[in-house]
Scaffold this motif. Structure first.
Motif, short mmCIF file in Angstrom:
data_model
loop_
_atom_site.label_atom_id
_atom_site.label_comp_id
_atom_site.label_asym_id
_atom_site.label_seq_id
_atom_site.Cartn_x
_atom_site.Cartn_y
_atom_site.Cartn_z
N ASP A 77 -4.44 1.33 3.54
CA ASP A 77 -3.29 1.40 3.11
C ASP A 77 -2.03 2.53 3.70
O ASP A 77 -2.80 3.17 4.66
CB ASP A 77 -3.20 1.29 1.66
CG ASP A 77 -3.68 2.88 1.07
OD1 ASP A 77 -3.65 3.75 1.57
OD2 ASP A 77 -4.14 2.89 -0.14
N TRP A 306 -1.71 -8.07 -0.54
CA TRP A 306 -2.37 -7.72 0.89
C TRP A 306 -1.63 -7.14 1.75
O TRP A 306 -2.29 -6.76 2.93
CB TRP A 306 -3.12 -9.00 1.23
CG TRP A 306 -4.36 -9.20 0.45
CD1 TRP A 306 -4.36 -10.04 -0.54
CD2 TRP A 306 -5.80 -8.95 0.52
NE1 TRP A 306 -5.33 -10.14 -1.25
CE2 TRP A 306 -6.32 -9.22 -0.54
CE3 TRP A 306 -6.43 -8.07 1.66
CZ2 TRP A 306 -7.98 -9.06 -0.71
CZ3 TRP A 306 -7.63 -7.56 1.56
CH2 TRP A 306 -8.54 -8.44 0.44
N THR A 308 -0.15 -4.60 1.69
CA THR A 308 -0.17 -3.13 1.44
C THR A 308 -1.07 -2.48 2.61
O THR A 308 -1.10 -1.27 2.79
CB THR A 308 -1.03 -2.77 -0.15
OG1 THR A 308 -0.65 -1.20 -0.25
CG2 THR A 308 -2.43 -3.12 0.00
N TYR A 309 -1.76 -3.36 3.17
CA TYR A 309 -2.78 -2.70 4.03
C TYR A 309 -1.93 -2.87 5.52
O TYR A 309 -1.72 -3.83 5.95
CB TYR A 309 -4.14 -3.42 4.07
CG TYR A 309 -4.75 -3.30 2.83
CD1 TYR A 309 -5.32 -2.10 2.44
CD2 TYR A 309 -5.07 -4.62 2.00
CE1 TYR A 309 -6.00 -1.96 1.00
CE2 TYR A 309 -5.76 -4.35 0.99
CZ TYR A 309 -6.15 -3.10 0.48
OH TYR A 309 -7.04 -3.01 -0.77
N ARG A 310 -1.98 -1.61 6.06
CA ARG A 310 -1.34 -1.57 7.44
C ARG A 310 -2.66 -2.04 8.53
O ARG A 310 -2.39 -2.37 9.54
CB ARG A 310 -1.00 -0.40 7.73
CG ARG A 310 -1.78 1.12 7.88
CD ARG A 310 -1.19 2.13 8.18
NE ARG A 310 -1.95 3.31 8.37
CZ ARG A 310 -2.58 3.51 9.62
NH1 ARG A 310 -2.42 2.80 10.56
NH2 ARG A 310 -3.42 4.44 9.67
#
Length: 313
Positions: A77, A306, A308-310
């Motif tokens: 994240d 989802w 939120t995840y880089r």
């Protein structure tokens, strides 16, 4: 394509070893620059992975011929926290595990199977400064093996499993000019020199793969172009020419801002694809093992959040 016999054993082993995949990452040896694009050394960064109680060591079972790897889906994240999602053995993902912190400077991360047992053993990651490190699951420290400098030249990096014909997973890296390069894995965190796959790969916004999509025993990759068309590159098993000419899978893939393969999610022996749409929902495309139509219709496995995840790997 894997037969049904043996899948129950693979399923039990995968369930038993899921916790071990979130154990501590450590170095497996002294610093090495065998894959470095430039000279130099560096102090390994320290990242924390929380150890989950598993009640046993990682199993060293062999995968059945043709079986795809069974791995968690990992996400990093915006704060640099690492989360893992194990397959739930019903075609979806279990609730996430807190797998550690300190990954805010990672530019790319990818998990690898080093001993061909069907489960990932550790991961490669590239720092913001362009250093490549390798860390292995479950050996009790948080030191990482320094592999080399110069990796900032790449804007995509992932392990497609084994496309070079040896036993360990390999790395593919695309540079800023669109050239795709292959690094063969030795199985211990070290890599060979790079081999040129070809130019023109900057036509793609996403490139991924983790196993055989066509049922021929060779590991393949897929690539999404800027117009939203997904293309299949069949593996040859020859590191000098690892892929055949591309074939069209289908259009409409620009609805997704990320696609990633970590292996077999639905535990049928065939590698699958996970796609995240722009609203943050997650979809599973189950592999068929058929080159003419490598994926089944999508199934929603995550309602939202989802984005939120880089990083997903």
């Amino acid at each position: 394509m894997a037969k049904s016999s043996g899948l129950n054993t693979r399923r039990a082993l995968a369930r038993a070893t899921a916790a071990a995949l979130t154990a501590a990452l450590v170095a497996t040896g002294a610093s090495s620059a065998v894959a470095a694009d430039g000279p130099g050394a560096a102090t390994a960064p320290r990242h924390q992975l929380d150890v989950k109680p598993s009640g046993g060591e990682k199993f060293a079972a062999s995968a059945l011929p043709g079986d795809a790897q069974i791995n968690p889906l990992f996400g990093v994240d915006g704060k640099g926290d690492l989360w893992s999602y194990d397959p739930d053995f019903e075609g979806g993902l279990d609730a996430r595990w807190d797998s550690g912190y300190g990954w805010d400077t990672a530019r790319a991360m990818t998990q690898v199977d080093q001993d061909a047992d069907g489960f990932s053993d550790g991961l490669f990651h590239v720092t913001s400064g362009g250093q490549l490190y390798y860390g292995e699951w479950g050996t009790g420290s948080d030191e990482h093996l320094f592999v080399g400098n110069g990796w900032k030249i790449y804007n995509q990096l992932f392990s497609p499993a084994n496309v070079g014909g040896a036993g360990a997973d390999d790395l593919l890296a695309r540079d800023s000019s669109g050239v795709l390069w292959l690094y063969l894995g030795y199985g211990n965190g070290k890599l060979t020199q790079r081999y040129k796959v070809g130019a023109g790969w900057n036509a793609y916004t996403n490139i991924t793969g983790k196993g055989d999509l066509t049922g021929d025993g060779k590991d393949d990759i897929v690539a999404k172009d800027k117009s939203g068309v997904l293309w299949l590159y069949k593996g040859t098993g020859n590191y000098k020419a690892p892929f055949s000419s591309r074939t069209r899978v289908g259009g409409g893939w620009n609805t997704y801002n990320n696609i990633v393969s970590v292996g077999d999610i639905d535990i049928d022996g065939i590698t699958d694809l996970v796609a995240r749409d722009k609203s943050g929902a997650l979809y599973l495309y189950k592999g068929t093992g058929n080159a003419a139509s490598p994926y089944k219709s999508r199934v929603k496995i995550g309602n939202g959040g989802w984005n939120t995840y880089r990083l997903l790997f």
